[in-house]
Design an enzyme around this catalytic site. Structure first.
Site, mmCIF file in Angstrom:
data_model
loop_
_atom_site.group_PDB
_atom_site.id
_atom_site.type_symbol
_atom_site.label_atom_id
_atom_site.label_comp_id
_atom_site.label_asym_id
_atom_site.label_seq_id
_atom_site.Cartn_x
_atom_site.Cartn_y
_atom_site.Cartn_z
ATOM 1 N N ASP A 150 -66.039 54.988 130.698
ATOM 2 C CA ASP A 150 -65.079 55.148 129.600
ATOM 3 C C ASP A 150 -64.845 53.820 128.893
ATOM 4 O O ASP A 150 -64.713 53.763 127.672
ATOM 5 C CB ASP A 150 -63.754 55.706 130.135
ATOM 6 C CG ASP A 150 -63.962 57.034 130.840
ATOM 7 O OD1 ASP A 150 -64.739 57.854 130.333
ATOM 8 O OD2 ASP A 150 -63.355 57.236 131.913
ATOM 9 N N HIS A 194 -60.261 60.368 134.208
ATOM 10 C CA HIS A 194 -61.644 60.378 133.728
ATOM 11 C C HIS A 194 -62.075 61.761 133.234
ATOM 12 O O HIS A 194 -63.134 62.263 133.597
ATOM 13 C CB HIS A 194 -62.577 59.874 134.842
ATOM 14 C CG HIS A 194 -64.016 59.892 134.452
ATOM 15 N ND1 HIS A 194 -64.521 59.128 133.420
ATOM 16 C CD2 HIS A 194 -65.070 60.615 134.912
ATOM 17 C CE1 HIS A 194 -65.813 59.363 133.285
ATOM 18 N NE2 HIS A 194 -66.171 60.274 134.167
HETATM 19 P P1 NAD Z 1 -78.221 65.144 139.437
HETATM 20 O O1 NAD Z 1 -78.169 66.602 139.740
HETATM 21 O O2 NAD Z 1 -79.334 64.628 138.595
HETATM 22 O O3 NAD Z 1 -78.222 64.306 140.776
HETATM 23 C C1 NAD Z 1 -77.369 64.586 141.832
HETATM 24 C C2 NAD Z 1 -78.066 64.200 143.117
HETATM 25 O O4 NAD Z 1 -77.166 64.453 144.190
HETATM 26 C C3 NAD Z 1 -79.338 65.035 143.363
HETATM 27 O O5 NAD Z 1 -80.425 64.169 143.600
HETATM 28 C C4 NAD Z 1 -78.982 65.844 144.594
HETATM 29 O O6 NAD Z 1 -80.082 66.103 145.445
HETATM 30 C C5 NAD Z 1 -77.952 64.933 145.257
HETATM 31 N N1 NAD Z 1 -77.122 65.602 146.253
HETATM 32 C C6 NAD Z 1 -76.555 66.829 146.203
HETATM 33 N N2 NAD Z 1 -75.885 67.072 147.336
HETATM 34 C C7 NAD Z 1 -76.019 65.978 148.112
HETATM 35 C C8 NAD Z 1 -75.557 65.624 149.409
HETATM 36 N N3 NAD Z 1 -74.808 66.439 150.142
HETATM 37 N N4 NAD Z 1 -75.889 64.405 149.881
HETATM 38 C C9 NAD Z 1 -76.652 63.554 149.150
HETATM 39 N N5 NAD Z 1 -77.113 63.836 147.935
HETATM 40 C C10 NAD Z 1 -76.804 65.037 147.416
HETATM 41 O O7 NAD Z 1 -76.822 64.750 138.782
HETATM 42 P P2 NAD Z 1 -76.460 63.399 137.984
HETATM 43 O O8 NAD Z 1 -76.688 63.580 136.549
HETATM 44 O O9 NAD Z 1 -77.098 62.259 138.695
HETATM 45 O O10 NAD Z 1 -74.877 63.332 138.198
HETATM 46 C C11 NAD Z 1 -74.353 63.087 139.482
HETATM 47 C C12 NAD Z 1 -72.844 63.151 139.484
HETATM 48 O O11 NAD Z 1 -72.303 62.050 138.733
HETATM 49 C C13 NAD Z 1 -72.275 64.414 138.824
HETATM 50 O O12 NAD Z 1 -71.166 64.875 139.564
HETATM 51 C C14 NAD Z 1 -71.834 63.930 137.476
HETATM 52 O O13 NAD Z 1 -70.836 64.735 136.907
HETATM 53 C C15 NAD Z 1 -71.325 62.545 137.829
HETATM 54 N N6 NAD Z 1 -71.184 61.637 136.691
HETATM 55 C C16 NAD Z 1 -70.095 60.843 136.685
HETATM 56 C C17 NAD Z 1 -69.873 59.975 135.641
HETATM 57 C C18 NAD Z 1 -68.680 59.069 135.657
HETATM 58 O O14 NAD Z 1 -68.387 58.462 134.617
HETATM 59 N N7 NAD Z 1 -67.989 58.875 136.771
HETATM 60 C C19 NAD Z 1 -70.787 59.927 134.576
HETATM 61 C C20 NAD Z 1 -71.910 60.722 134.627
HETATM 62 C C21 NAD Z 1 -72.119 61.579 135.699
#
Ligand code: NAD
Length: 343
Positions: A149, A187
């Protein structure tokens, strides 16, 4: 020597985040964990000629991943898709974060836990309540990563100044706008509160000030839409997450922070100045808020509440709106743990 673990390292955020931290001189060991493909990603990164070791672990090796880890980043979980709000992700990601934080409590109880998975507003309370139940909670060690953000606010502020008057915009440098803007609150959507600390810029933006606020609050939607079903922010999140992690790592090395007001979504009652923050937010029941943090040895030692003491009437309004939504998000996370029978 600092060992950093990334849980969810094979994902859209996890992979570029792993790459950026492999490049960091502050990391001596990088442990990558996911339920799929982390061993290959670890091997790939291990060929990069920076001095840290990098190992990817399979899904049954969470204990080895976490052994001696001092910083644990959690981007594991499902990202937003069109039609899904951050809050819709709750059900899917709550269980994932609960199980991973339980593992942190068992195998790396002193680690700093940086929660990236969404919805941050509810998942940080899940992390905190999970650790509390285990008797392993240290308030200075759990942080929700809201730095994207701030990164967006820095970018968008210059963009709007350029639109308003290129002569003013050209005088600004996007890479140091943290001196002039910060973001507090939560957030998601209206819980995100951009604060322009250089008030002369509010004056210069005129009508575009409201557009700026809205774009910071809902900037994530632009990416979800543009990616057409392929997920949410990944590369910009990896950049923001790596920047945040580097500030934690710098503090391990007693180096001054690069960002003047590094913020994180934290548990107020456990931290120095937390009560003062609640008073200034005018809601003593609000347990979590993103605010500037003061770090020592990678942990939060206190919250800097000064920003709350000089809010404009419009910013106070934004805080009041944010608090209403935040309270619900926080409660949702807390009750997920408090209503579950055992860990
Ligand atoms: P993605 O689906 O590409 O990747 C998620 C990963 O998590 C996958 O590789 C999956 O295999 C893994 N995973 C699922 N369950 C798991 C477990 N129990 N143990 C270990 N790994 C596990 O998703 P992404 O685009 O990388 O986003 C990931 C997260 O980050 C989402 O929740 C998204 O909303 C969040 N996010 C947060 C922000 C922020 O500003 N804080 C910004 C963008 C994304």
């Amino acid at each position: 020597m600092v060992k950093v673990a990334i849980l969810g390292a094979s994902g859209g955020v996890g992979q570029p985040l792993s790459l950026l931290l492999k490049l960091s001189p502050y990391v001596s060991e990088l442990a990558l964990y996911d339920i799929r493909a982390a061993e290959g990603i670890g091997k790939d990164l291990s060929h990069i000629n920076t001095n840290s070791d990098c190992v990817g672990y399979d899904k049954d090796s969470i204990e080895s991943t976490l052994a001696n880890a001092q910083v644990v980043l959690i981007p594991a979980g499902v990202p937003r898709k069109p039609g899904l709000t951050r809050d819709d992700l709750f059900k899917m990601n709550a269980g994932i974060v609960k199980s991973l934080v339980t593992a942190v409590g068992n195998f790396a109880p002193n680690a700093r836990v940086l929660v990236i998975s969404n919805p941050v507003n509810s998942l940080v309370p899940i992390a905190v309540e999970t650790l509390k139940r285990m008797g392993k909670f240290k308030p200075g060690n759990v942080m929700g990563v809201t730095n994207l953000d701030l990164v967006r606010a820095e970018t968008f502020l210059v963009d709007y100044l350029m639109l308003k008057d290129p002569k003013i915009g050209q005088q600004e440098d996007k890479t140091i706008m943290h001196r002039k803007v910060t973001v507090i609150g939560g957030h998601s959507g209206e819980t995100i509160i951009p604060i322009i600390t250089d008030k002369s810029l509010v004056f210069q933006l005129e009508k575009q000030y409201e557009q700026f606020i809205h774009r910071v609050q809902f900037g994530g939607d632009e990416i979800v839409k543009a990616k057409q079903g392929a997920g949410s922010a990944t590369l910009s999140m990896a950049f923001a997450g790596a920047k945040f992690a580097e500030e934690i790592l710098r503090s391990f090395h007693n180096e001054k922070p690069e960002t003047e007001s590094l913020t994180a979504f934290v548990y107020l009652p456990g931290l120095k100045n937390g009560k003062k923050a609640q008073d200034l937010i005018r809601d003593n029941s609000i347990e979590y808020f993103s605010l500037p943090i003061v770090l020592k040895n990678g942990s939060i030692t206190s919250i800097d509440t000064s920003i709350l003491e000089r809010l404009s009437p419009r910013e106070e309004q934004l805080v009041d709106t944010a608090v209403k939504e935040l309270r619900k998000n926080i409660e949702k996370g807390k009750s997920f743990i408090l209503n579950s029978s055992k860990l």
